[in-house]
Design a protein around this motif. Structure first.
Motif, PDB file in Angstrom:
ATOM      1  N   MET A   1      53.203 -97.762  39.241  1.00  0.00           N
ATOM      2  CA  MET A   1      52.335 -96.751  38.635  1.00  0.00           C
ATOM      3  C   MET A   1      52.682 -95.370  39.187  1.00  0.00           C
ATOM      4  O   MET A   1      52.622 -95.126  40.393  1.00  0.00           O
ATOM      5  N   ARG A   2      53.075 -94.475  38.296  1.00  0.00           N
ATOM      6  CA  ARG A   2      53.338 -93.094  38.696  1.00  0.00           C
ATOM      7  C   ARG A   2      52.035 -92.308  38.591  1.00  0.00           C
ATOM      8  O   ARG A   2      51.244 -92.512  37.661  1.00  0.00           O
ATOM      9  N   LEU A   3      51.836 -91.394  39.521  1.00  0.00           N
ATOM     10  CA  LEU A   3      50.609 -90.606  39.531  1.00  0.00           C
ATOM     11  C   LEU A   3      50.956 -89.128  39.478  1.00  0.00           C
ATOM     12  O   LEU A   3      51.776 -88.633  40.255  1.00  0.00           O
ATOM     13  N   GLY A   4      50.342 -88.441  38.517  1.00  0.00           N
ATOM     14  CA  GLY A   4      50.483 -87.005  38.408  1.00  0.00           C
ATOM     15  C   GLY A   4      49.151 -86.325  38.628  1.00  0.00           C
ATOM     16  O   GLY A   4      48.124 -86.978  38.843  1.00  0.00           O
ATOM     17  N   VAL A   5      49.159 -85.007  38.571  1.00  0.00           N
ATOM     18  CA  VAL A   5      47.928 -84.230  38.727  1.00  0.00           C
ATOM     19  C   VAL A   5      47.888 -83.142  37.660  1.00  0.00           C
ATOM     20  O   VAL A   5      48.915 -82.709  37.140  1.00  0.00           O
ATOM     21  N   THR A   6      46.671 -82.722  37.344  1.00  0.00           N
ATOM     22  CA  THR A   6      46.484 -81.597  36.437  1.00  0.00           C
ATOM     23  C   THR A   6      45.415 -80.674  36.997  1.00  0.00           C
ATOM     24  O   THR A   6      44.452 -81.133  37.623  1.00  0.00           O
ATOM     25  N   MET A   7      45.611 -79.376  36.785  1.00  0.00           N
ATOM     26  CA  MET A   7      44.645 -78.385  37.251  1.00  0.00           C
ATOM     27  C   MET A   7      44.681 -77.177  36.329  1.00  0.00           C
ATOM     28  O   MET A   7      45.748 -76.801  35.835  1.00  0.00           O
ATOM     29  N   PHE A   8      43.526 -76.576  36.085  1.00  0.00           N
ATOM     30  CA  PHE A   8      43.468 -75.280  35.428  1.00  0.00           C
ATOM     31  C   PHE A   8      44.068 -74.254  36.385  1.00  0.00           C
ATOM     32  O   PHE A   8      43.459 -73.917  37.400  1.00  0.00           O
ATOM     33  N   THR A   9      45.259 -73.771  36.074  1.00  0.00           N
ATOM     34  CA  THR A   9      45.863 -72.722  36.897  1.00  0.00           C
ATOM     35  C   THR A   9      45.289 -71.376  36.465  1.00  0.00           C
ATOM     36  O   THR A   9      45.300 -71.037  35.282  1.00  0.00           O
ATOM     37  N   THR A  10      44.783 -70.620  37.422  1.00  0.00           N
ATOM     38  CA  THR A  10      44.189 -69.314  37.136  1.00  0.00           C
ATOM     39  C   THR A  10      44.633 -68.309  38.197  1.00  0.00           C
ATOM     40  O   THR A  10      45.310 -68.663  39.169  1.00  0.00           O
ATOM     41  N   ASP A  11      44.189 -67.065  38.017  1.00  0.00           N
ATOM     42  CA  ASP A  11      44.507 -66.032  38.998  1.00  0.00           C
ATOM     43  C   ASP A  11      43.680 -66.170  40.267  1.00  0.00           C
ATOM     44  O   ASP A  11      43.935 -65.475  41.255  1.00  0.00           O
ATOM     45  N   LEU A  12      42.681 -67.056  40.266  1.00  0.00           N
ATOM     46  CA  LEU A  12      41.824 -67.245  41.440  1.00  0.00           C
ATOM     47  C   LEU A  12      42.085 -68.567  42.161  1.00  0.00           C
ATOM     48  O   LEU A  12      41.688 -68.720  43.315  1.00  0.00           O
ATOM     49  N   ALA A  13      42.722 -69.505  41.483  1.00  0.00           N
ATOM     50  CA  ALA A  13      42.930 -70.835  42.051  1.00  0.00           C
ATOM     51  C   ALA A  13      44.150 -70.853  42.971  1.00  0.00           C
ATOM     52  O   ALA A  13      44.890 -69.870  43.090  1.00  0.00           O
ATOM     53  N   MET A  14      44.375 -72.004  43.605  1.00  0.00           N
ATOM     54  CA  MET A  14      45.566 -72.208  44.423  1.00  0.00           C
ATOM     55  C   MET A  14      46.798 -71.838  43.612  1.00  0.00           C
ATOM     56  O   MET A  14      46.975 -72.301  42.479  1.00  0.00           O
ATOM     57  N   PRO A  15      47.682 -70.986  44.133  1.00  0.00           N
ATOM     58  CA  PRO A  15      48.864 -70.576  43.374  1.00  0.00           C
ATOM     59  C   PRO A  15      49.677 -71.772  42.895  1.00  0.00           C
ATOM     60  O   PRO A  15      49.863 -72.748  43.631  1.00  0.00           O
ATOM     61  N   VAL A  16      50.188 -71.693  41.669  1.00  0.00           N
ATOM     62  CA  VAL A  16      50.863 -72.837  41.063  1.00  0.00           C
ATOM     63  C   VAL A  16      52.118 -73.226  41.843  1.00  0.00           C
ATOM     64  O   VAL A  16      52.454 -74.422  41.925  1.00  0.00           O
ATOM     65  N   VAL A  17      52.796 -72.268  42.445  1.00  0.00           N
ATOM     66  CA  VAL A  17      53.978 -72.602  43.252  1.00  0.00           C
ATOM     67  C   VAL A  17      53.572 -73.461  44.446  1.00  0.00           C
ATOM     68  O   VAL A  17      54.212 -74.480  44.750  1.00  0.00           O
ATOM     69  N   ASP A  18      52.496 -73.074  45.127  1.00  0.00           N
ATOM     70  CA  ASP A  18      52.030 -73.844  46.280  1.00  0.00           C
ATOM     71  C   ASP A  18      51.545 -75.226  45.852  1.00  0.00           C
ATOM     72  O   ASP A  18      51.783 -76.224  46.544  1.00  0.00           O
ATOM     73  N   LEU A  19      50.875 -75.286  44.718  1.00  0.00           N
ATOM     74  CA  LEU A  19      50.399 -76.575  44.201  1.00  0.00           C
ATOM     75  C   LEU A  19      51.569 -77.494  43.880  1.00  0.00           C
ATOM     76  O   LEU A  19      51.567 -78.683  44.237  1.00  0.00           O
ATOM     77  N   ALA A  20      52.575 -76.959  43.203  1.00  0.00           N
ATOM     78  CA  ALA A  20      53.729 -77.776  42.826  1.00  0.00           C
ATOM     79  C   ALA A  20      54.464 -78.300  44.062  1.00  0.00           C
ATOM     80  O   ALA A  20      54.828 -79.482  44.140  1.00  0.00           O
ATOM     81  N   LYS A  21      54.686 -77.429  45.043  1.00  0.00           N
ATOM     82  CA  LYS A  21      55.356 -77.866  46.269  1.00  0.00           C
ATOM     83  C   LYS A  21      54.558 -78.944  46.979  1.00  0.00           C
ATOM     84  O   LYS A  21      55.113 -79.955  47.432  1.00  0.00           O
ATOM     85  N   ALA A  22      53.240 -78.747  47.080  1.00  0.00           N
ATOM     86  CA  ALA A  22      52.396 -79.723  47.763  1.00  0.00           C
ATOM     87  C   ALA A  22      52.389 -81.056  47.036  1.00  0.00           C
ATOM     88  O   ALA A  22      52.393 -82.127  47.664  1.00  0.00           O
ATOM     89  N   ALA A  23      52.384 -81.014  45.700  1.00  0.00           N
ATOM     90  CA  ALA A  23      52.390 -82.254  44.920  1.00  0.00           C
ATOM     91  C   ALA A  23      53.702 -83.011  45.119  1.00  0.00           C
ATOM     92  O   ALA A  23      53.709 -84.229  45.334  1.00  0.00           O
ATOM     93  N   GLU A  24      54.818 -82.303  45.054  1.00  0.00           N
ATOM     94  CA  GLU A  24      56.105 -82.972  45.234  1.00  0.00           C
ATOM     95  C   GLU A  24      56.252 -83.536  46.647  1.00  0.00           C
ATOM     96  O   GLU A  24      56.734 -84.661  46.828  1.00  0.00           O
ATOM     97  N   GLU A  25      55.834 -82.780  47.641  1.00  0.00           N
ATOM     98  CA  GLU A  25      55.935 -83.236  49.030  1.00  0.00           C
ATOM     99  C   GLU A  25      55.155 -84.532  49.247  1.00  0.00           C
ATOM    100  O   GLU A  25      55.553 -85.364  50.079  1.00  0.00           O
ATOM    101  N   ARG A  26      54.072 -84.727  48.498  1.00  0.00           N
ATOM    102  CA  ARG A  26      53.232 -85.905  48.670  1.00  0.00           C
ATOM    103  C   ARG A  26      53.615 -87.049  47.749  1.00  0.00           C
ATOM    104  O   ARG A  26      52.949 -88.080  47.723  1.00  0.00           O
ATOM    105  N   GLY A  27      54.670 -86.872  46.973  1.00  0.00           N
ATOM    106  CA  GLY A  27      55.172 -87.969  46.161  1.00  0.00           C
ATOM    107  C   GLY A  27      54.591 -88.081  44.765  1.00  0.00           C
ATOM    108  O   GLY A  27      54.813 -89.095  44.086  1.00  0.00           O
ATOM    109  N   PHE A  28      53.869 -87.059  44.305  1.00  0.00           N
ATOM    110  CA  PHE A  28      53.348 -87.115  42.943  1.00  0.00           C
ATOM    111  C   PHE A  28      54.495 -86.984  41.946  1.00  0.00           C
ATOM    112  O   PHE A  28      55.490 -86.301  42.198  1.00  0.00           O
ATOM    113  N   HIS A  29      54.309 -87.616  40.799  1.00  0.00           N
ATOM    114  CA  HIS A  29      55.361 -87.648  39.784  1.00  0.00           C
ATOM    115  C   HIS A  29      55.367 -86.398  38.929  1.00  0.00           C
ATOM    116  O   HIS A  29      56.447 -85.928  38.523  1.00  0.00           O
ATOM    117  N   SER A  30      54.193 -85.841  38.633  1.00  0.00           N
ATOM    118  CA  SER A  30      54.118 -84.802  37.608  1.00  0.00           C
ATOM    119  C   SER A  30      52.982 -83.827  37.892  1.00  0.00           C
ATOM    120  O   SER A  30      52.024 -84.132  38.598  1.00  0.00           O
TER     121      SER A  30
END
Length: 269
Positions: A1-30
């Motif tokens: 089972m592959r696990l991905g994540v989804t989030m409303f990216t906004t100007d106030l939320a966790m920056p998408v670059v940081d989110l993407a790096k954190a997701a990949e580092e933890r083994g998320f697929h997408s």
């Protein structure tokens, strides 16, 4: 089972670059991000989940393709996808080129989740009658797929044309929405899979989806439960149904809110 994540990216939320790096580092697929071009203040249309007050992130959503370009550039393996792209509200020629460019620059890591939209006034502001949004979305997706696939592509609304770059591999298209014969007919005709929002009722819907695909003489569509709150039991249940990927929901929040959730979900991978 592959696990991905989804989030409303906004100007106030966790920056998408940081989110993407954190997701990949933890083994998320997408990583999937949604789309709203704008939210008219009239609020004539109620939220589909019955929320009286529209969450702030709906007003502040980043453009998904621009956001995903940053996510892809900051990672090496993470699949990046729209969840969902409002296909009826977009010019298909421009959008096809943007997606093909993103796919080529990312090394073929793009998936395209599309939807029909629920906000009447948002859709109408794009010159599309709400009742025709499915027809327009279908035509736009079919046009984009021809532009990705064919050396010379033409479709209703534009003459035979050249359009490069072509994607490394044609991005799979998944349609989001509630189960039903109309939605499954769309999936079977011009998409590769179904994104059931929340994942509720998936098992009961699978026979109807399979029937629609058989009728269209196409392989069974992929099913990706989307925006779920994952547990080991839920993921095991999906796996028993033959589902290979699930996408967990993240709140539109700061890194202090998101990172502990990523750590929690990562233990399920």
């Amino acid at each position: 089972m592959r696990l991905g994540v989804t989030m409303f990216t906004t100007d106030l939320a966790m920056p998408v670059v940081d989110l993407a790096k954190a997701a990949e580092e933890r083994g998320f697929h997408s990583l999937y991000v949604p789309e709203h071009t704008h939210i008219p203040i009239s609020r004539r249309t109620p939220h589909p989940m019955g929320l009286e007050e529209l969450p702030e992130e709906y007003k502040r959503t980043l453009d998904p393709l621009v956001a995903l370009s940053f996510a892809a550039a900051a990672t090496e393996r993470l699949v990046v996808g729209t969840g969902i792209l409002l296909a009826a509200q977009r010019d298909p020629i421009v959008t096809a080129k943007a997606i093909a460019t993103l796919d080529r620059l990312s090394g073929g890591r793009v998936v395209v989740g599309v939807g029909f939209g629920w906000n009447v006034e948002e859709i109408e502001n794009h010159g599309v009658e709400y009742g025709r949004r499915r027809v327009v979305a279908r035509a736009n997706v079919l046009a984009m797929r021809k532009l990705w696939r064919d050396e010379v592509a033409g479709f209703e609304g534009f003459e035979p044309s050249w359009s490069w770059p072509k994607p490394i591999s044609e991005p799979p298209v998944y349609i989001g929405g509630a189960a039903g014969p109309k939605l499954f007919a769309h999936v079977a005709e011009y998409a590769d899979g179904w994104i059931p929002i929340g994942g509720k009722g998936v098992k009961a819907a699978l026979p109807a989806l399979r029937e629609a695909c058989d009728k269209a003489e196409r392989p069974m569509a992929k099913v990706i439960p989307f925006g779920t709150l994952p547990t080991r039991e839920k993921l095991d249940y999906y796996a028993e149904l033959g589902i290979e990927e699930s996408v967990a929901n993240l709140p539109s929040g700061s890194a202090d809110e998101i990172l502990p959730l990523l750590d929690e979900y990562a233990r399920l991978i």
